[in-house]
Design an enzyme around this catalytic site. Structure first.
Site, PDB file in Angstrom:
ATOM      1  N   VAL A  62       0.853  -1.202   0.000  1.00  0.00           N
ATOM      2  CA  VAL A  62       0.000   0.000   0.000  1.00  0.00           C
ATOM      3  C   VAL A  62       0.880   1.240   0.000  1.00  0.00           C
ATOM      4  O   VAL A  62       1.691   1.447   0.911  1.00  0.00           O
ATOM      5  CB  VAL A  62      -0.920   0.022   1.237  1.00  0.00           C
ATOM      6  CG1 VAL A  62      -1.822   1.260   1.207  1.00  0.00           C
ATOM      7  CG2 VAL A  62      -1.767  -1.247   1.306  1.00  0.00           C
TER       8      VAL A  62
ATOM      9  N   TYR B 103      -4.571  18.463 -10.098  1.00  0.00           N
ATOM     10  CA  TYR B 103      -5.069  17.288  -9.379  1.00  0.00           C
ATOM     11  C   TYR B 103      -6.169  16.591 -10.181  1.00  0.00           C
ATOM     12  O   TYR B 103      -6.169  15.364 -10.313  1.00  0.00           O
ATOM     13  CB  TYR B 103      -5.600  17.725  -8.015  1.00  0.00           C
ATOM     14  CG  TYR B 103      -6.007  16.588  -7.103  1.00  0.00           C
ATOM     15  CD1 TYR B 103      -5.048  15.839  -6.424  1.00  0.00           C
ATOM     16  CD2 TYR B 103      -7.349  16.274  -6.899  1.00  0.00           C
ATOM     17  CE1 TYR B 103      -5.414  14.798  -5.578  1.00  0.00           C
ATOM     18  CE2 TYR B 103      -7.722  15.236  -6.060  1.00  0.00           C
ATOM     19  CZ  TYR B 103      -6.749  14.515  -5.398  1.00  0.00           C
ATOM     20  OH  TYR B 103      -7.116  13.479  -4.568  1.00  0.00           O
TER      21      TYR B 103
ATOM     22  N   ILE C 210      -6.501   7.545   3.818  1.00  0.00           N
ATOM     23  CA  ILE C 210      -7.058   6.343   3.205  1.00  0.00           C
ATOM     24  C   ILE C 210      -6.041   5.206   3.206  1.00  0.00           C
ATOM     25  O   ILE C 210      -6.388   4.048   3.451  1.00  0.00           O
ATOM     26  CB  ILE C 210      -7.542   6.649   1.773  1.00  0.00           C
ATOM     27  CG1 ILE C 210      -8.762   7.581   1.819  1.00  0.00           C
ATOM     28  CG2 ILE C 210      -7.888   5.360   1.027  1.00  0.00           C
ATOM     29  CD1 ILE C 210      -9.186   8.112   0.454  1.00  0.00           C
TER      30      ILE C 210
ATOM     31  N   GLY D  25       1.037   6.189   5.176  1.00  0.00           N
ATOM     32  CA  GLY D  25       1.337   6.890   6.416  1.00  0.00           C
ATOM     33  C   GLY D  25       0.192   7.654   7.026  1.00  0.00           C
ATOM     34  O   GLY D  25       0.282   8.103   8.178  1.00  0.00           O
TER      35      GLY D  25
END
Length: 252
Positions: free
Chosen positions: A14, A162, A21, A18
């Protein structure tokens, strides 16, 4: 969505583990029986994630430093994974992402490039590097889950970089699915709406108030609510779900 032990014996990798999600996903995948490699540019954040994950005698959770914007870092992460586990992961979750918000007319080329490099190219490089290893090792039943965004589907003021990166992630997912089906590697995409994470904590309250009014359920989502969908897509319960985009938006 995933029942107890649906990922028993699986190894999951993954990114962005940290916080947010990524962290919630690590916990849920572990709850379902997977061993988890929690990878993040912030190694302390990854260590914190691993420290909060309960483990059984059959599980081994490992924090790993990873910069998805650097091909050499991704290759090093794969090398470390193979050295520790003697196999590549069969579950890959691309959750790492950044924002550099500004209006299109004011956005610097550097801020545009940085977001594309991490969110889109980083996802591509992780998939390419780890999928080659999955194929070379003959791993069966692999599942890749990418994180897109409603911004990529509808656009969002102040987030041209983004939005473009996340629209690209969805396109990347659909193309990878077409190419990887013959290898038995499923590739899907989760499209979260407004989720309460450190990333959305930076959004001004007046903007949050406007956004909530557009959500049918009348609230922001929780990282765990996205993680549960990811766990489903990682498991054999979604064995015929391939090339899909799953909205987790509360009804935008």
């Amino acid at each position: 969505m995933a029942g107890a032990g649906t990922l028993a014996g699986k190894l999951a990798f993954v990114t962005g583990a940290g916080s947010g999600i990524g962290r919630a996903t690590c916990r849920i995948l572990a709850r379902e029986g997977a061993s988890v490699i929690a990878a993040d540019k912030n190694l302390n954040g990854a260590k914190d994630t691993v420290s909060t994950i309960p483990r059984t005698t059959n599980q081994d959770h490992v924090p790993l430093e990873l910069d998805v914007g650097e091909a050499s870092s991704i290759k090093s992460a794969l090398k470390a994974t193979l050295e520790h586990f003697s196999k590549p992961p069969s579950i890959i979750v691309n959750s790492a992402g950044i924002t550099r918000d500004n209006f299109l007319l004011k956005l610097s080329h550097t801020d545009f490039d940085d977001v594309i490099n991490i969110n889109l190219k980083g996802t591509f490089m992780v998939i390419q590097t780890f999928s080659n290893a999955i194929i070379d090792h003959g791993i069966e039943g692999a599942s890749i889950i990418n994180i897109a965004s409603t911004s990529g589907k509808y656009g969002n003021v102040g987030q041209v970089n983004y939005s473009a990166s996340k629209a690209g992630v969805e396109g990347l997912t659909k193309t990878a699915a077409k190419e990887f089906g013959k290898f038995g590697i499923r590739v899907n995409c989760v499209l979260p709406g407004m989720i309460a994470t450190p990333m959305t904590d930076a959004v001004p309250d007046k903007v949050k108030d406007k956004v909530v009014k557009l959500i049918s359920l009348g609230r922001f989502g929780k990282p765990e609510e996205v993680g549960e969908v990811i766990a489903f897509l990682a498991s054999d319960r979604s064995s015929y779900v391939h090339g899909a985009t799953v909205d987790v938006t509360g009804g935008v």
